[in-house]
Every structure is written in C-alpha cells, then in structure tokens.
Design an enzyme around this catalytic site. Structure first.
Site, short mmCIF file in Angstrom:
data_model
loop_
_atom_site.label_atom_id
_atom_site.label_comp_id
_atom_site.label_asym_id
_atom_site.label_seq_id
_atom_site.Cartn_x
_atom_site.Cartn_y
_atom_site.Cartn_z
N LYS A 170 51.72 38.67 50.43
CA LYS A 170 51.90 39.99 49.81
C LYS A 170 50.59 40.36 49.11
CE LYS A 170 52.59 41.29 45.88
NZ LYS A 170 51.67 42.46 45.83
N GLU A 243 45.27 30.49 40.84
CA GLU A 243 43.84 30.75 40.58
C GLU A 243 43.78 32.01 39.73
OE1 GLU A 243 41.50 28.81 41.21
OE2 GLU A 243 42.19 27.51 42.82
N CYS A 277 36.36 36.87 40.08
CA CYS A 277 36.95 35.93 39.12
C CYS A 277 35.89 35.10 38.44
CB CYS A 277 37.97 35.04 39.83
SG CYS A 277 37.34 34.30 41.34
N GLU A 374 38.41 39.32 29.37
CA GLU A 374 37.82 39.45 30.70
C GLU A 374 37.65 40.93 31.03
OE1 GLU A 374 40.28 38.41 34.08
OE2 GLU A 374 38.51 37.77 35.20
P1 NAD Z 1 47.10 41.06 38.95
O1 NAD Z 1 47.59 39.82 38.31
O2 NAD Z 1 47.34 42.35 38.30
O3 NAD Z 1 47.68 41.21 40.42
C1 NAD Z 1 47.54 40.18 41.38
C2 NAD Z 1 48.68 40.25 42.36
O4 NAD Z 1 49.90 39.92 41.67
C3 NAD Z 1 48.91 41.60 43.00
O5 NAD Z 1 49.21 41.38 44.37
C4 NAD Z 1 50.11 42.13 42.24
O6 NAD Z 1 50.89 43.04 43.01
C5 NAD Z 1 50.89 40.86 42.01
N1 NAD Z 1 51.86 40.94 40.90
C6 NAD Z 1 51.83 41.73 39.80
N2 NAD Z 1 52.89 41.47 39.01
C7 NAD Z 1 53.60 40.49 39.61
C8 NAD Z 1 54.77 39.76 39.25
N3 NAD Z 1 55.43 40.00 38.12
N4 NAD Z 1 55.18 38.79 40.11
C9 NAD Z 1 54.50 38.51 41.22
N5 NAD Z 1 53.40 39.17 41.61
C10 NAD Z 1 52.95 40.15 40.82
O7 NAD Z 1 45.53 40.81 39.20
P2 NAD Z 1 44.48 41.81 39.83
O8 NAD Z 1 44.19 42.87 38.80
O9 NAD Z 1 44.88 42.20 41.19
O10 NAD Z 1 43.20 40.86 39.98
C11 NAD Z 1 42.29 40.65 38.96
C12 NAD Z 1 42.51 39.31 38.30
O11 NAD Z 1 42.50 38.28 39.27
C13 NAD Z 1 41.40 38.96 37.34
O12 NAD Z 1 41.95 38.39 36.18
C14 NAD Z 1 40.59 37.92 38.10
O13 NAD Z 1 39.83 37.06 37.29
C15 NAD Z 1 41.66 37.22 38.86
N6 NAD Z 1 41.11 36.52 40.02
C16 NAD Z 1 41.07 35.15 39.99
C17 NAD Z 1 40.52 34.46 41.06
C18 NAD Z 1 40.43 32.96 41.05
O14 NAD Z 1 40.16 32.37 42.11
N7 NAD Z 1 40.63 32.30 39.95
C19 NAD Z 1 40.04 35.17 42.17
C20 NAD Z 1 40.11 36.55 42.17
C21 NAD Z 1 40.66 37.23 41.08
#
Ligand code: NAD
Length: 468
Positions: A170, A243, A277, A374
């Site tokens: 997803k 992650e 990230c 962040e």
């Molecule tokens: P987000 O947490 O808002 O969303 C990530 C995903 O989670 C999306 O697909 C979203 O639809 C889904 N989601 C949202 N609420 C949910 C829930 N309650 N249950 C299940 N899924 C849900 O993050 P984002 O804004 O898309 O990405 C940015 C963040 O991701 C930053 O904090 C970044 O540091 C982190 N990130 C981490 C890594 C890593 O490898 N550690 C890599 C890339 C991004």
C-alpha cells in the site's frame, strides 16, 4: 484523466471511487488513485495467501531468477516509471532525481536477487546435529512513504519475495501511481498473487496492518505512524520491520576544510530537497570554522537550479505536498523568531506549486523546533559548538537515531567520534550514502529491524531449528 486500478491476483481490479493525484510543480492532475474498499483489501490478502502456497515451495534459484527477471522488466520501463515518478512526486528527472531513483531500485533488486540463506549447521558431533533453517513467513503487508516511493517499494517487495513470501503493498496516497505501475510491470514476470497493490487514504493502511491474514508488516514512514502500526500488529503478533523518521546530526570537527566538505554537506542535507529519511538534518560546526562553513554552504546553494521536475535543467524540484510545505515554512519562521539568522532562502518562491528555496539558518541552538524536530524539507539549521565531547552528548539527546556523520581531515579521529553517535548508520566525510550491501536501520525511535543485505533478507524469514 486516467483512472488507475488496483492490481490483485494478477488482474487489474477497478475501484468505484478515486482521488485526484496532482503534480506538486503545477497543480495539474496526473491521474486518479483508486480507493480500495475493505472487501478489496480482503481479496488482495486472500490472493497473496493463495499464491504463497506455491511460491514458498519454489527452489531458491527459481526465486532468484524471478527477481532478476523483475529487474529486467523494470529496466525496460525505466524512463516511463521515472516520468510518472517526477509527475506525481515532483523530483527532477535529472541529477539525484527520478532516473537516479529507478537506478537505485534496479541496483537493490539485482543485489538482493543474488543473496541466499543457506542452512546453518550449528552442531554436528556424536552428541547430535543442529540445523538452522530459514523459512518464509507468509503474507507481508508493505506500507511506503512519498519521498522515494519506487525505490522503497523495491526495498520491501524484493527481499520479501526472494525469501518466499508474498506481498500486499500500500503506497502513500501522495504518490500511489508509480507504485501501481511498478506492480503491474513486476506482474509481467511473476505468478499471479505474489505481489498485489491496494491504494487509498491512510485508513486502508491501518486496515492492512491490522489484517489477520497478514503475517508481517514492513513499514517505512514517520515515527508517529510506526507506533500506530506496532499497536495494530499486537492482536496477531505480526512480525515487524519499522524504518522510521530521523533527525541526523552532522558534526564538523575543527580540523575539517570548509571548502572541501561543502558539496558533501550540501547533498547530505538537500538530496531530494531534504525529504530523505537519512538526510543531514542538524549541522553542528566547531566555532573556529563556523563562519567559513556557513559561507561555503551558502555559495554552493547559490548554484542550484530549482524548477519543474520535467525541465531537464532542474536540479531540485518542489516540496512534495502542501502539509510538508507548511511545516517547513513554519519551522523556518519559528527559528527566525527565536533569533536564527537566515543565510539564504527563508521565503517561499513566488510561483505555482510547492516551491521553497534552499534555506540555511545559522545561530540556532538545541531547543529550537527546527533543530529538535524532523523538518523533512529544504531547511538546514547550523549550530555552533566549542567542545566536541559535549556536542556529541547533545546530538545524542534527540529521540531519533537513524544516521549521523562526522567531518574531519583525520579519518581515524572522525571514526573515534562517529562510534560515539547513537544511530544505526554513521558516515565519515559524507552523509546518507546508503548501499545494498550495508545493513540499514534505526536505533531508538527511528525504528526496529534492519534492511539490506543478508541481515535485511533474514527479517523476511522465521527460524526453524532441526535437532537430530
Ligand atoms: P507517514 O507516516 O505520514 O506515511 C507513511 C505511510 O503510512 C503512508 O503510506 C500512509 O498512508 C501510511 N499511514 C498513515 N497512517 C497510517 C495508519 N494509521 N496505519 C497504517 N498506515 C498509515 O510518512 P510520510 O510523510 O509518507 O513519510 C515521511 C516520513 O518517513 C519521515 O518521517 C521520514 O523520515 C520517514 N522515512 C523513513 C525512512 C527510513 O528508512 N527510516 C525512509 C523514508 C522515509
């Protein structure tokens, strides 16, 4: 305008409802994301469970070849995928943008195809024999973010299927179209049901992570969402790889040469407009070279062309979405109000789209939101320090622990301090340079588990010990 479809059990599956996906450079509609229903989520999990029965039985070499075939299929569609990615994500085609991301997806896919998990003999003597076998887990649920959607999808899908699992992915509702297309392409070479995609708003992610038919969740995204996924996984004790967010510190030691390190510092912080990230998100510079580093960074920033991702001259594009744009703008305003000195940038670019300039904020300290939180965007706080041991302690006070870096003319000295940073990956004289053979993951609130290499592949298995 094209209505995209879900892809379940080897078939396109239409949804009744859709949401528009818009280009962050122009506001134009790129395509329409299908909104999966709860029944369609069930169908996807059932299709993955049915495919698992055969897929888990395949010989290792067959699954390795399937992953090589996936790479060949992605490569054949590389420019098409890069274009779709630029249109919905905003990053430029050029430089460290979409073509680079598709290249990364290919590199990880090819490297992971060649990994293997041989049976380990732990004991073999006259008291008995102990073998450690690694077995696939079942249906893996994958949830991805919007910053590197195609590459991260491959980080999830490829090790999962290489180890014998099947997948329901997803993607983020901000950037779903390139993942839908990726899954269609992957399905040209895989049996039906091995990889399925559903899309929708955040709630469908919650439903996937709570689904009783899913045995493991692999998630990349924010720490706040990671905690929700961990809570949803409780009922069926799902395996988890999380992650999560980072707030990586870079420590510039007094013996570093400002002009030599400026380019590395810049791209460590601003790759993908800072929406990465493991980007450098807090830069601590020794007092003795503070002004020189600030000047060298501002000079480098002045050369960067920001524009529509489809323009081949653009080196950076817009911020991906309005929420993130507002967050970056607010954090910069707050830092300015707390005495931060804006060296370059600091005001939104006056044009359509979510364009914000590269922003360097000097004379800020821990306790200011731009340092502590962040930012995930093109704004870097530069913090002055005078005592190296004390600054390492300060950097470690942050709850995040994804990456970090130390910059110095003396690599041994840099390593001495690098080992004191509390983070999963630490770089010397570079930042954020990940590679498929280097295990990657966060400590503290940046996550649980590891990706990449054999260590990452093992996360998609359970151990069975055979004692005879
Ligand atoms: P987000 O947490 O808002 O969303 C990530 C995903 O989670 C999306 O697909 C979203 O639809 C889904 N989601 C949202 N609420 C949910 C829930 N309650 N249950 C299940 N899924 C849900 O993050 P984002 O804004 O898309 O990405 C940015 C963040 O991701 C930053 O904090 C970044 O540091 C982190 N990130 C981490 C890594 C890593 O490898 N550690 C890599 C890339 C991004």
């Amino acid at each position: 305008m094209m209505d995209y479809t879900l892809f379940i059990g080897g078939q396109k599956v239409a949804a009744a409802n859709h949401h528009d996906i818009r280009n962050p450079s122009t506001g134009d509609i790129v395509g329409r994301m299908p909104l999966a229903t709860a029944e369609q989520l069930d169908q996807a999990v059932d299709a993955a469970a049915a495919a698992f029965r055969d897929w888990r039985q395949k010989r290792e070499e067959e699954r390795a070849q399937a992953c090589r075939d996936v790479a060949t299929a992605i490569e054949a569609h590389a420019e098409e995928l890069a274009t779709l990615l630029t249109l919905e994500q905003g990053k430029p085609m050029n430089g460290l943008g979409s073509r680079f991301e598709i290249g990364g997806a290919l590199a990880w896919t090819r490297y992971t195809a060649e990994l293997s998990l041989p049976v380990e003999i732990l004991q073999d003597n006259n008291e008995g024999r102990v073998e450690l076998h690694r077995k696939p887990i079942g249906v893996v649920g994958s949830i991805t973010p919007w910053n590197w959607p195609v590459m991260i999808a491959c980080w999830h899908i490829i090790p999962a299927i290489r180890a014998g699992n099947t997948v329901v992915i997803k993607p983020s509702p901000m950037t779903p179209l390139s993942t839908i297309r990726l899954v269609e392409i992957i399905n040209e070479v895989l049996p039906p049901g091995v990889v399925n995609v559903i899309t929708g708003e955040n709630a469908i992610g919650g439903a996937l992570s709570a689904h009783p038919g899913v045995a493991k969740m692999t998630f990349t995204g924010s720490t706040a969402t990671g905690k929700k996924i961990m809570a949803s996984a409780v009922e069926t004790l799902k395996r988890l790889t999380l992650e999560l967010g980072g707030n990586d510190a870079g420590i510039v030691l007094p013996d570093a040469e400002p002009k030599r390190i400026a380019e590395g510092l810049f791209w460590g912080a601003f790759i993908n407009n800072g929406q990465t990230c493991a980007a450098l998100k807090r830069l601590y510079v020794h007092d003795s070279i503070y002004d020189e580093v600030c000047t060298a960074l501002a000079d480098y920033a002045g050369k960067i062309v920001i524009g529509d991702g489809m323009d081949e001259k653009s080196v950076l594009g817009p911020i991906q979405n309005e929420m993130q744009y507002n967050k970056v703008r607010d954090l910069v305003e707050d830092a300015r109000a707390k005495g931060g000195r804006v060296l370059t940038g600091g005001e939104p670019i006056d044009r359509p789209g979510y364009f914000y300039p590269i922003t360097l904020v000097a004379d800020v300290a821990d306790g200011v939101r731009l340092v502590d939180e962040e930012q995930f965007g093109p704004a870097l706080p530069i913090i002055r320090y005078s005592d190296v041991d004390e600054v390492i302690e300060r950097a470690n006070r942050n709850p995040a622990g994804l990456g970090g870096s130390v910059w110095s003319s003396d690599p041994e000295k840099a390593k001495h301090y690098a080992l004191k940073l509390e983070c999963g990956s630490v770089w010397i004289n570079k930042h954020g340079a990940i590679q498929p053979n280097a295990p990657f993951g966060g400590v503290k609130q940046s996550g649980i588990g590891i990706e990449f290499g054999a260590e990452g592949l093992k996360e998609f298995t359970t151990i069975q010990t055979v004692l005879s």
